[in-house]
Design a protein around this motif. Structure first.
Motif, short mmCIF file in Angstrom:
data_model
loop_
_atom_site.label_atom_id
_atom_site.label_comp_id
_atom_site.label_asym_id
_atom_site.label_seq_id
_atom_site.Cartn_x
_atom_site.Cartn_y
_atom_site.Cartn_z
N VAL A 8 0.81 -1.21 0.00
CA VAL A 8 0.00 0.00 0.00
C VAL A 8 0.85 1.27 0.00
CG1 VAL A 8 -1.91 -1.14 1.20
CG2 VAL A 8 -0.20 0.09 2.54
N ASN A 9 0.19 2.34 -0.37
CA ASN A 9 0.70 3.71 -0.20
C ASN A 9 -0.24 4.39 0.80
OD1 ASN A 9 2.98 3.92 -1.89
ND2 ASN A 9 1.65 3.96 -3.69
N GLY A 10 -0.26 3.87 2.01
CA GLY A 10 -1.10 4.41 3.06
C GLY A 10 -2.30 3.54 3.35
N ALA A 11 -2.65 3.46 4.65
CA ALA A 11 -3.81 2.69 5.08
C ALA A 11 -4.27 3.23 6.43
CB ALA A 11 -3.48 1.20 5.19
N SER A 12 -5.56 3.10 6.69
CA SER A 12 -6.09 3.52 8.00
C SER A 12 -7.27 2.65 8.38
CB SER A 12 -6.50 4.99 7.98
OG SER A 12 -7.58 5.19 7.10
N VAL A 13 -7.52 2.60 9.70
CA VAL A 13 -8.65 1.87 10.24
C VAL A 13 -9.43 2.83 11.13
CG1 VAL A 13 -9.41 -0.07 11.67
CG2 VAL A 13 -7.40 -0.32 10.22
N VAL A 14 -10.74 2.90 10.91
CA VAL A 14 -11.63 3.75 11.68
C VAL A 14 -12.63 2.87 12.41
CG1 VAL A 14 -13.40 5.55 11.54
CG2 VAL A 14 -11.34 5.70 10.11
N VAL A 32 -5.13 -10.78 8.90
CA VAL A 32 -4.67 -12.04 9.49
C VAL A 32 -5.85 -12.85 9.99
CG1 VAL A 32 -3.29 -13.08 11.34
CG2 VAL A 32 -2.48 -11.00 10.21
N GLY A 33 -5.93 -14.10 9.53
CA GLY A 33 -6.96 -15.03 9.99
C GLY A 33 -6.32 -16.16 10.77
N VAL A 34 -7.01 -16.61 11.81
CA VAL A 34 -6.51 -17.67 12.69
C VAL A 34 -7.48 -18.85 12.64
CG1 VAL A 34 -5.94 -18.25 15.08
CG2 VAL A 34 -5.44 -15.96 14.19
N THR A 35 -6.92 -20.05 12.55
CA THR A 35 -7.73 -21.26 12.59
C THR A 35 -7.43 -22.03 13.88
OG1 THR A 35 -8.51 -23.13 11.24
CG2 THR A 35 -6.14 -22.74 11.28
N HIS A 36 -8.13 -23.13 14.09
CA HIS A 36 -8.11 -23.84 15.37
C HIS A 36 -6.76 -24.38 15.80
CE1 HIS A 36 -12.46 -23.57 15.58
NE2 HIS A 36 -12.48 -23.87 14.30
N ASP A 37 -5.93 -24.82 14.88
CA ASP A 37 -4.66 -25.44 15.26
C ASP A 37 -3.47 -24.47 15.22
OD1 ASP A 37 -4.44 -25.22 12.53
OD2 ASP A 37 -3.80 -27.28 12.19
N VAL A 77 -1.71 -4.27 10.69
CA VAL A 77 -2.16 -5.64 10.91
C VAL A 77 -3.59 -5.62 11.45
CG1 VAL A 77 -1.75 -7.78 12.18
CG2 VAL A 77 0.19 -6.46 11.31
N ILE A 78 -4.49 -6.33 10.76
CA ILE A 78 -5.90 -6.31 11.09
C ILE A 78 -6.41 -7.75 11.17
CG2 ILE A 78 -8.19 -5.55 10.33
CD1 ILE A 78 -6.61 -3.42 8.62
N SER A 79 -7.05 -8.09 12.28
CA SER A 79 -7.64 -9.43 12.40
C SER A 79 -8.79 -9.59 11.41
CB SER A 79 -8.14 -9.66 13.83
OG SER A 79 -9.18 -8.75 14.13
N GLN A 80 -8.91 -10.79 10.84
CA GLN A 80 -9.91 -11.00 9.79
C GLN A 80 -10.36 -12.46 9.79
OE1 GLN A 80 -10.84 -8.41 7.58
NE2 GLN A 80 -12.46 -9.81 7.02
N PHE A 81 -11.34 -12.79 10.64
CA PHE A 81 -11.80 -14.18 10.73
C PHE A 81 -12.40 -14.67 9.43
CE2 PHE A 81 -15.83 -12.16 11.60
CZ PHE A 81 -16.77 -13.05 11.13
N ARG A 126 -8.91 -2.91 15.62
CA ARG A 126 -9.39 -3.28 16.95
C ARG A 126 -10.12 -4.61 16.83
NH1 ARG A 126 -12.36 1.30 19.53
NH2 ARG A 126 -10.24 2.11 19.66
N PHE A 127 -9.62 -5.62 17.52
CA PHE A 127 -10.17 -6.97 17.42
C PHE A 127 -11.67 -6.98 17.71
CE2 PHE A 127 -11.14 -11.28 18.41
CZ PHE A 127 -10.32 -12.01 17.56
#
Length: 147
Positions: A8-14, A32-37, A77-81, A126-127
């Motif tokens: 990217v050339n810049g990013a933000s989270v609101v 970032v996605g997380v699985t069970h193991d 870094v953004i959580s993303q299930f 924010r998670f």
């Protein structure tokens, strides 16, 4: 553990009308996605990969030759299930492969902590929040990474 990386050339989270994370200039926006193991070891491996993967143009002609570590470029870094959503059957995706929040949140936090221990400037979302993510994809350039 799975990550979608966008150069990217810049990013933000609101969240709730307030900016909770922002990077300016070139860097990476990472979902970032997380699985069970998934484990802390996988989180550390993901952090090393994010910090050192060569996704930025350098002097050569054979493709990207520089990493965030080479440039001191920031990461968002953004959580993303939803990266573990499965829409192969029916019309509604299932989220069975996504780890529950109480398992996923500490592992996403571990990716961030490991990146910072490597010297990275890291911003986050924010998670579990309803986030509005804005970014300017440079390229466009998007890569999927699994560890």
């Amino acid at each position: 553990m799975r990550a979608v990386i966008q150069r990217v050339n810049g990013a933000s989270v609101v969240v709730d009308g307030r900016t909770v994370g922002e990077i300016k200039g070139r860097g990476l926006c990472v979902l970032v996605g997380v699985t069970h193991d998934d484990t802390e070891e996988k989180a550390a491996r993901m952090a090393r990969k994010l910090w050192t993967v060569r996704l930025f143009d350098g002097e050569g002609e054979d493709g990207p030759e520089q990493s965030c570590s080479d440039l001191g470029a920031p990461l968002m870094v953004i959580s993303q299930f939803t990266l573990y959503g499965d829409a192969r059957k029916g019309r509604r995706p299932t989220w069975n492969a996504a780890a529950p929040g109480e398992r996923a949140e500490p592992l996403v936090d571990e990716v961030v902590a490991q990146l910072r221990s490597l010297g990275a400037q890291v911003e986050t979302g924010r998670f579990g929040a309803d986030m509005q993510v804005s970014l300017t994809n440079d390229g466009p350039f998007t890569v999927l990474v699994e560890v």
